[in-house]
Design a protein around this motif. Sequence first.
Motif, short mmCIF file in Angstrom:
data_model
loop_
_atom_site.label_atom_id
_atom_site.label_comp_id
_atom_site.label_asym_id
_atom_site.label_seq_id
_atom_site.Cartn_x
_atom_site.Cartn_y
_atom_site.Cartn_z
N ARG A 95 40.20 36.56 40.56
CA ARG A 95 40.01 36.06 39.19
C ARG A 95 38.56 36.28 38.74
O ARG A 95 38.31 36.74 37.63
CB ARG A 95 40.37 34.58 39.13
CG ARG A 95 41.83 34.27 39.45
CD ARG A 95 42.06 32.76 39.43
NE ARG A 95 43.31 32.40 40.09
CZ ARG A 95 44.49 32.39 39.50
NH1 ARG A 95 44.58 32.69 38.22
NH2 ARG A 95 45.58 32.05 40.17
N ARG A 96 37.63 35.94 39.62
CA ARG A 96 36.21 35.98 39.26
C ARG A 96 35.68 37.40 39.11
O ARG A 96 34.93 37.69 38.16
CB ARG A 96 35.42 35.23 40.34
CG ARG A 96 33.91 35.17 40.10
CD ARG A 96 33.22 34.44 41.24
NE ARG A 96 33.26 35.20 42.49
CZ ARG A 96 33.96 34.83 43.57
NH1 ARG A 96 34.70 33.74 43.55
NH2 ARG A 96 33.91 35.58 44.67
N GLU A 97 36.06 38.29 40.03
CA GLU A 97 35.43 39.61 40.10
C GLU A 97 36.22 40.72 39.41
O GLU A 97 35.65 41.77 39.09
CB GLU A 97 35.21 40.01 41.57
CG GLU A 97 34.42 39.01 42.39
CD GLU A 97 32.96 38.91 41.98
OE1 GLU A 97 32.51 39.69 41.12
OE2 GLU A 97 32.26 38.04 42.53
N VAL A 98 37.53 40.51 39.19
CA VAL A 98 38.36 41.59 38.65
C VAL A 98 38.98 41.21 37.31
O VAL A 98 38.87 41.96 36.34
CB VAL A 98 39.48 41.97 39.65
CG1 VAL A 98 40.38 43.06 39.07
CG2 VAL A 98 38.88 42.44 40.97
N ARG A 146 51.58 33.82 40.41
CA ARG A 146 50.37 33.10 40.78
C ARG A 146 49.55 32.68 39.57
O ARG A 146 48.49 32.07 39.72
CB ARG A 146 49.49 33.95 41.71
CG ARG A 146 50.13 34.32 43.03
CD ARG A 146 49.25 35.26 43.83
NE ARG A 146 49.81 35.57 45.13
CZ ARG A 146 49.60 34.86 46.23
NH1 ARG A 146 48.82 33.80 46.18
NH2 ARG A 146 50.15 35.21 47.37
N GLY A 147 50.00 33.07 38.41
CA GLY A 147 49.22 32.77 37.21
C GLY A 147 48.02 33.68 37.02
O GLY A 147 47.09 33.32 36.29
N LEU A 148 48.03 34.85 37.66
CA LEU A 148 46.93 35.80 37.46
C LEU A 148 47.01 36.39 36.06
O LEU A 148 48.06 36.85 35.64
CB LEU A 148 47.00 36.92 38.51
CG LEU A 148 46.85 36.48 39.97
CD1 LEU A 148 47.05 37.68 40.90
CD2 LEU A 148 45.49 35.84 40.22
N ALA A 149 45.90 36.38 35.37
CA ALA A 149 45.89 36.82 33.97
C ALA A 149 46.15 38.32 33.88
O ALA A 149 45.57 39.12 34.63
CB ALA A 149 44.54 36.50 33.34
#
Length: 208
Positions: A95-98, A146-149
């Motif tokens: 989430r933070r880096e990609v 997973r709720g990844l945007a």
Amino acid sequence: MAGAFRPVDRAGLAAHLAERAGEPSGRVRVLVDGAPPAAPLELARAVAERLRAGGRPALAVDADDFLRPASVRLELGRTDPDMFLDGWLDEPALRREVLAPMGPDGSGLVLPRLRDTARDRAYRDEPVPLGPDGVVLLAGGRLLGRGLAAELTVHLRVGGAALRRLLPPDDAWTAAAYGRYESEGDPGSFADVLVMADHPDRPALRDA
């Protein structure tokens, strides 16, 4: 309403996904989800190449380069299915880096790799600037639900029998875990594009 599946070859699948990924304006995040025999990273790289050829910055990122340290992911052993499903991926780092950098208010700077799992140490890569209209394609297994945007999600579905046939012997233990992922997580329900990939060179796709 979703239509019928239609057969394509790998080049046709890559072209279709490049077209879908290129439709939205601004930054685009694509999840290409699938077990290793479906070759999600290979597909993501082919899509990225097509997008770049069309003048749009694009980068394929391997989710396996964002695994947690061995001391964490292997604390219950190397073949624990629960950890494989829920504890291997370093979701905060993804989430933070990609994904966050490619959001509307993000920096557009994407870290291509975080951790070398073979050596269990961090890479020293610099972030890649993708700009205001870039596309990042995150490829790997167990990504959906997973709720990844993401602006576009793709699931490469491989049935249990095909998975057991196609996995290398050292990874055969993951077949049961991927089976649970399909039955319990229902990743196809999260996918904008569902691909039947029992025969990876002869897939069939359906748009949601």
